[in-house]
Enzyme design. Structure first.
Site, PDB file in Angstrom:
ATOM      1  N   GLY A   1      40.139  46.896  38.242  1.00 22.72           N
ATOM      2  CA  GLY A   1      40.666  46.054  37.159  1.00 22.72           C
ATOM      3  C   GLY A   1      40.264  44.607  37.387  1.00 22.72           C
ATOM      4  O   GLY A   1      40.500  44.054  38.450  1.00 22.72           O
TER       5      GLY A   1
ATOM      6  N   ARG B   1      35.549  51.049  37.510  1.00 20.34           N
ATOM      7  CA  ARG B   1      36.044  51.945  38.548  1.00 20.34           C
ATOM      8  C   ARG B   1      34.904  52.934  38.761  1.00 20.34           C
ATOM      9  O   ARG B   1      34.187  53.277  37.821  1.00 20.34           O
ATOM     10  CB  ARG B   1      37.316  52.643  38.095  1.00 20.34           C
ATOM     11  CG  ARG B   1      38.390  51.616  37.643  1.00 20.34           C
ATOM     12  CD  ARG B   1      39.758  52.207  37.510  1.00 20.34           C
ATOM     13  NE  ARG B   1      40.657  51.305  36.817  1.00 20.34           N
ATOM     14  CZ  ARG B   1      41.306  50.287  37.382  1.00 20.34           C
ATOM     15  NH1 ARG B   1      41.166  50.039  38.670  1.00 20.34           N
ATOM     16  NH2 ARG B   1      42.111  49.505  36.670  1.00 20.34           N
TER      17      ARG B   1
ATOM     18  N   ASP C   1      43.125  47.747  45.883  1.00 19.26           N
ATOM     19  CA  ASP C   1      43.148  48.761  46.953  1.00 19.26           C
ATOM     20  C   ASP C   1      42.099  49.858  46.781  1.00 19.26           C
ATOM     21  O   ASP C   1      41.468  50.279  47.755  1.00 19.26           O
ATOM     22  CB  ASP C   1      44.552  49.344  47.147  1.00 19.26           C
ATOM     23  CG  ASP C   1      45.120  49.977  45.887  1.00 19.26           C
ATOM     24  OD1 ASP C   1      44.508  49.820  44.812  1.00 19.26           O
ATOM     25  OD2 ASP C   1      46.166  50.626  45.983  1.00 19.26           O
TER      26      ASP C   1
ATOM     27  N   THR D   1      43.308  41.189  42.150  1.00 19.68           N
ATOM     28  CA  THR D   1      44.024  42.139  41.283  1.00 19.68           C
ATOM     29  C   THR D   1      45.267  41.456  40.750  1.00 19.68           C
ATOM     30  O   THR D   1      45.938  40.727  41.496  1.00 19.68           O
ATOM     31  CB  THR D   1      44.431  43.438  42.029  1.00 19.68           C
ATOM     32  OG1 THR D   1      45.413  44.129  41.240  1.00 19.68           O
ATOM     33  CG2 THR D   1      45.021  43.186  43.407  1.00 19.68           C
TER      34      THR D   1
ATOM     35  N   ASP E   1      47.910  42.862  40.201  1.00 19.33           N
ATOM     36  CA  ASP E   1      49.098  43.583  40.674  1.00 19.33           C
ATOM     37  C   ASP E   1      49.789  42.947  41.890  1.00 19.33           C
ATOM     38  O   ASP E   1      50.949  43.238  42.161  1.00 19.33           O
ATOM     39  CB  ASP E   1      48.742  45.036  41.020  1.00 19.33           C
ATOM     40  CG  ASP E   1      48.192  45.791  39.816  1.00 19.33           C
ATOM     41  OD1 ASP E   1      48.377  45.316  38.688  1.00 19.33           O
ATOM     42  OD2 ASP E   1      47.566  46.845  40.018  1.00 19.33           O
TER      43      ASP E   1
ATOM     44  N   ASP F   1      49.580  43.629  44.958  1.00 16.62           N
ATOM     45  CA  ASP F   1      50.174  44.669  45.805  1.00 16.62           C
ATOM     46  C   ASP F   1      49.439  44.885  47.127  1.00 16.62           C
ATOM     47  O   ASP F   1      49.703  45.876  47.823  1.00 16.62           O
ATOM     48  CB  ASP F   1      50.253  45.992  45.020  1.00 16.62           C
ATOM     49  CG  ASP F   1      48.898  46.441  44.496  1.00 16.62           C
ATOM     50  OD1 ASP F   1      47.927  45.672  44.605  1.00 16.62           O
ATOM     51  OD2 ASP F   1      48.818  47.564  43.975  1.00 16.62           O
TER      52      ASP F   1
ATOM     53  N   ARG G   1      50.737  48.784  37.795  1.00 11.96           N
ATOM     54  CA  ARG G   1      50.456  50.151  38.270  1.00 11.96           C
ATOM     55  C   ARG G   1      51.684  50.791  38.892  1.00 11.96           C
ATOM     56  O   ARG G   1      52.467  51.398  38.181  1.00 11.96           O
ATOM     57  CB  ARG G   1      49.283  50.156  39.265  1.00 11.96           C
ATOM     58  CG  ARG G   1      48.663  51.549  39.386  1.00 11.96           C
ATOM     59  CD  ARG G   1      47.430  51.506  40.250  1.00 11.96           C
ATOM     60  NE  ARG G   1      46.332  50.856  39.611  1.00 11.96           N
ATOM     61  CZ  ARG G   1      45.376  51.493  38.936  1.00 11.96           C
ATOM     62  NH1 ARG G   1      45.431  52.791  38.808  1.00 11.96           N
ATOM     63  NH2 ARG G   1      44.397  50.839  38.381  1.00 11.96           N
TER      64      ARG G   1
HETATM   65  O1  F6P Z   1      45.112  47.210  38.735  1.00 12.52           O
HETATM   66  C1  F6P Z   1      45.151  46.394  37.622  1.00 12.52           C
HETATM   67  C2  F6P Z   1      45.683  47.144  36.436  1.00 12.52           C
HETATM   68  O2  F6P Z   1      45.692  46.290  35.314  1.00 12.52           O
HETATM   69  C3  F6P Z   1      47.071  47.753  36.638  1.00 12.52           C
HETATM   70  O3  F6P Z   1      48.100  46.813  36.496  1.00 12.52           O
HETATM   71  C4  F6P Z   1      47.077  48.830  35.588  1.00 12.52           C
HETATM   72  O4  F6P Z   1      47.934  49.881  35.943  1.00 12.52           O
HETATM   73  C5  F6P Z   1      45.648  49.305  35.597  1.00 12.52           C
HETATM   74  O5  F6P Z   1      44.870  48.248  36.128  1.00 12.52           O
HETATM   75  C6  F6P Z   1      45.112  49.670  34.245  1.00 12.52           C
HETATM   76  O6  F6P Z   1      43.842  50.186  34.421  1.00 12.52           O
HETATM   77  P1  F6P Z   1      42.821  50.464  33.223  1.00 12.52           P
HETATM   78  O7  F6P Z   1      42.396  49.144  32.683  1.00 12.52           O
HETATM   79  O8  F6P Z   1      41.712  51.204  33.858  1.00 12.52           O
HETATM   80  O9  F6P Z   1      43.589  51.236  32.210  1.00 12.52           O
END
Ligand code: F6P
Length: 344
Positions: free
Chosen positions: A16, A81, A112, A135, A137, A139, A181
Site C-alpha cells: 500500500g 503487491r 510488513d 505504511t 497503518d 503497525d 488492516r
Molecule cells: O496497508 C495499507 C492499507 O491501506 C491497509 O490499511 C488496508 O487494509 C490495505 O492497505 C488495503 O489494501 P488494498 O489497497 O490492496 O485494498
C-alpha cells in the site's frame, strides 16, 4: 561495522502506498548522489525485479527525477503487491535481476508484507537489504511512526470533522470505517482527535458474540441519545465487524430501530500531500538508509524512537504488529466515562 565500497543501489516502493514515500525516495537519491553512488529505481514494487524486461521496469534515478516530489502523495516508482515473492521461482528471478544489474544493496519502502519479501530474498541474493517503514497503518514494531501514518490520520480527521457538521445539523448517527488492516492506530488516534462518541477497534472491542455486541452497542447508543439532541459518531476499524461496517449499520437499524449511516472512508486515507511530520520523517529515514548501507548494515529497518534514528532487525520489525499504546486505549475509556457523567 565494515565500510564497504558501494557503487549501485536499487530502490523500490511496495505494498500500500503511503504519503511521504516520494519524500523518502528523494532524500535517498540526494544522499546517494552526494557519495557518487548510482541509484536504480525499480517500478511497480517487487514486480520491477521479476517481470519481463520488455516492460520498462527500472530506471537510473537522477537528481532531476526527484526534483519537486517532496510534496506529492503516491510514489513516483509506482507500487504493487507481488504474490510471486512468495514463490521460490519469483525470489530466484528477483535475485537474477539484482545480480545482472550489479546491485550492491536494495532499499524497500513498505510495510510488513514488503519486508517479508526482503527477508525471503536473502536465501537467494547476498547484497545488503534495508527497509524503510512506509505504511499508513503504523503497525511495524520498533519505530514510533511509519511514513504516511500522520498524513492518513490528518486526512481522516478532516473528513470526520466535515461529517460532524452534517451529523450535527441532523442530529444523526454515523459509523465511520477507518483503515489499518488489523491494527487500530489510525482508528484510536482519529477517534480521540475527533471526539468520537465510540471508538471500536481490535484493542478494545472483542467480538466473541456478534449478537450480544450488537445489543450492547444499540443500548449504549440509545442511552447516549436519550436526553441529548446531538450527533453521534462511532469510528470503527476496518475488518472488525465480521460482516462489514455497512451491515453493522443495517443490523442496528433492524434490531434496535437505530437510524445510522455508514461511511467507509477507504483509500482517501492513502492519498494526498504528506503533512510536514511525514516529509521530515521520510527525509530523515531516506538519508539514514544510505548511511546504514555505507556503514555495512544489512537486514535492518530504519526506525525512529523518541526522535532518534535507530536500526531494527527486519525480523523483529515484522514479528509482531506494533500494539496501540494502552495509554491511548485508556484515554478513550476515561473520556467516555467522563462524558457520560457530564450534563450538557
Ligand atoms: O496497508 C495499507 C492499507 O491501506 C491497509 O490499511 C488496508 O487494509 C490495505 O492497505 C488495503 O489494501 P488494498 O489497497 O490492496 O485494498
Amino acid at each position: 561495522m565494515n565500510k564497504i565500497k558501494i557503487k549501485r543501489i536499487g530502490i523500490l516502493t511496495s505494498g500500500g502506498d503511503a504519503p511521504g514515500m516520494n519524500a523518502a525516495i528523494r532524500a535517498f537519491v540526494l544522499a546517494a548522489h552526494h557519495y557518487h553512488i548510482e541509484v536504480i529505481g525499480f517500478y511497480h514494487g517487487y514486480n520491477g525485479l521479476i517481470c519481463d524486461e520488455s516492460i520498462a521496469q527500472s530506471k537510473n534515478l537522477t537528481l532531476s527525477d526527484v526534483n519537486g516530489i517532496i510534496h506529492r502523495g503516491g510514489t513516483i516508482l509506482k507500487s504493487a503487491r507481488c504474490p510471486q515473492m512468495l514463490t521460490q521461482q519469483g525470489l530466484e528471478q528477483a535475485a537474477i535481476t539484482l545480480n545482472d544489474k550489479n546491485i550492491d544493496a536494495l532499499v524497500v519502502i513498505g510495510g510488513d508484507g514488503s519486508f517479508n519479501g526482503l527477508l525471503a530474498l536473502k536465501q537467494h541474493w547476498h547484497g545488503q537489504s534495508i527497509g524503510i517503514p512506509g505504511t499508513i497503518d503504523n503497525d511495524l514494531d520498533g519505530t514510533d511512526f511509519t511514513i504516511g501514518f500522520s498524513t492518513a490520520v490528518n486526512t481522516a480527521i478532516e473528513a470526520i470533522d466535515k461529517i460532524r457538521d452534517t451529523a450535527d445539523a441532523f442530529e444523526r448517527i454515523f459509523i465511520v470505517e477507518l483503515m489499518g488492516r488489523h491494527s487500530g492506530h489510525i482508528t484510536f488516534n482519529v477517534g480521540i482527535a475527533c471526539a468520537a462518541e465510540q471508538v471500536l477497534s481490535f484493542e478494545n472491542f472483542c467480538i466473541d458474540d456478534q449478537q450480544a455486541k450488537l445489543v450492547q452497542l444499540a443500548s449504549e447508543i440509545k442511552a447516549a441519545k436519550e436526553n441529548r439532541h446531538t450527533s453521534y459518531i462511532i469510528v470503527i476499524a476496518e475488518n472488525l465487524w465480521p460482516d462489514g461496517t455497512i451491515n453493522l449499520a443495517k443490523q442496528l437499524n433492524q434490531i434496535a430501530d437505530i437510524d445510522c449511516t455508514a461511511c467507509v472512508l477507504g483509500h482517501i486515507q492513502r492519498g494526498g500531500s504528506p503533512v510536514p511530520k511525514d516529509r521530515l520523517l521520510a527525509t530523515k529515514m531516506g538519508v539514514a538508509a544510505l548511511q546504514a548501507i555505507i556503514a555495512g548494515e544489512n537486514q535492518i529497518m530504519i526506525a525512529e524512537q523518541h526522535s532518534a534514528i535507530c536500526y531494527i532487525p527486519l525480523e523483529q520489525a515484522i514479528k509482531h504488529h506494533k500494539r496501540v499504546s494502552q495509554r491511548l486505549v485508556d484515554a478513550q475509556e476515561n473520556i467516555l466515562a467522563l462524558t457520560a457523567q457530564t450534563q450538557y
